[in-house]
Design a protein around this motif. Structure first.
Motif, PDB file in Angstrom:
ATOM      1  N   GLY A  97       0.788  -1.225   0.000  1.00 54.56           N
ATOM      2  CA  GLY A  97       0.000   0.000   0.000  1.00 54.56           C
ATOM      3  C   GLY A  97       0.819   1.274   0.000  1.00 54.56           C
ATOM      4  O   GLY A  97       0.285   2.358  -0.216  1.00 54.56           O
ATOM      5  N   GLY A  98       2.097   1.159   0.260  1.00 52.76           N
ATOM      6  CA  GLY A  98       2.973   2.332   0.226  1.00 52.76           C
ATOM      7  C   GLY A  98       2.872   3.235   1.436  1.00 52.76           C
ATOM      8  O   GLY A  98       3.549   4.262   1.512  1.00 52.76           O
ATOM      9  N   GLY A  99       2.049   2.872   2.405  1.00 54.08           N
ATOM     10  CA  GLY A  99       1.801   3.770   3.517  1.00 54.08           C
ATOM     11  C   GLY A  99       2.970   3.941   4.470  1.00 54.08           C
ATOM     12  O   GLY A  99       2.976   4.865   5.276  1.00 54.08           O
ATOM     13  N   GLY A 101       5.926   4.444   3.280  1.00 52.58           N
ATOM     14  CA  GLY A 101       6.921   5.155   2.494  1.00 52.58           C
ATOM     15  C   GLY A 101       7.882   4.202   1.809  1.00 52.58           C
ATOM     16  O   GLY A 101       7.707   2.991   1.816  1.00 52.58           O
TER      17      GLY A 101
END
Lengths: 113, 110
Positions: A97-99, A101
């Protein structure tokens, strides 16, 4: 300590050589990215991968290819190095999800002569 | 399309406060990151804002206004080691990629 490891910090290659840049991450991340960074141009995305055997072109894929045979490893290949490919190459990885970073490798400064 | 903009260079004095602004335009947004990058090194994570407001972390704070497409990074009690480039990036909600600004080079003078 989680990490992204790039195989070389500095590399000098001759024009026309085939160049392999290796990147390995130990965070079990699904997503991996290759960027190049040049003064005044910021980070430019070359290729990315969301899964094993999967690859997608970024903004500047010309002259490059990639390979992702294992989840932890993402390789960037310069098929025939040219002087305009002299740059800093950065590998990064993230969870799906890339949350959290991106985590970056320490970079490879490639000079093509 | 998407766009992200930040100043190219800023200068500040040791011990002072500096604010680095970042504006963005996108149809899908999932949060905004700030990274620090020293010359010749890789970017390292500083902060992540998803909701509006100010997040404080020691000498560094980051602010987000989603309605205005605006963020800033606030650095207090500047030290010489804060000389670096500061990159803002927003996370797209369509493909979970980060879209990067070109970075702001911060020069600290004694």
């Amino acid at each position: 300590d989680v990490k992204v490891t790039q195989s070389s910090r500095y590399l000098v290659k001759r024009t026309g050589e085939k160049v392999f840049l290796e990147c390995v991450q130990d965070m079990d991340h699904e997503n991996m990215f290759w960027y190049r960074q040049d003064p005044g141009l910021g980070l430019r995305l070359i290729y990315f991968s969301y899964d094993v055997k999967m690859k997608e072109k970024g903004d500047i894929p010309e002259g490059y290819s990639v390979s992702r045979e294992k989840k932890e490893r993402f390789s960037l290949i310069l098929e025939s190095a040219s002087t305009n490919q002299t740059s800093m190459y950065l590998c990064a990885s993230s969870n799906r999800g890339g949350g959290n970073g991106y985590t970056f490798g320490s970079g490879t400064r490639l000079t093509v002569v | 399309g998407q766009n992200i903009d930040q100043p190219t260079e800023m200068t500040a004095t040791e011990g002072a406060i500096v604010q680095i602004n970042c504006t963005y335009q996108t149809s899908g947004f999932n949060g905004l990151f700030w990274y620090q990058q020293h010359a010749g090194e890789a970017p390292t994570f500083l902060s992540y804002n998803v909701l509006d407001g100010l997040e404080e972390k020691g000498r560094f704070s980051s602010f987000l206004s989603r309605s205005k497409g605006y963020s800033y990074l606030l650095l207090k009690e500047l030290q010489m080691k804060d000389s670096a480039s500061y990159l803002c990036a927003f996370l797209m909600d369509s493909n979970y990629q980060l879209i990067w600004g070109a970075g702001t080079k911060l020069i600290i003078k004694p």
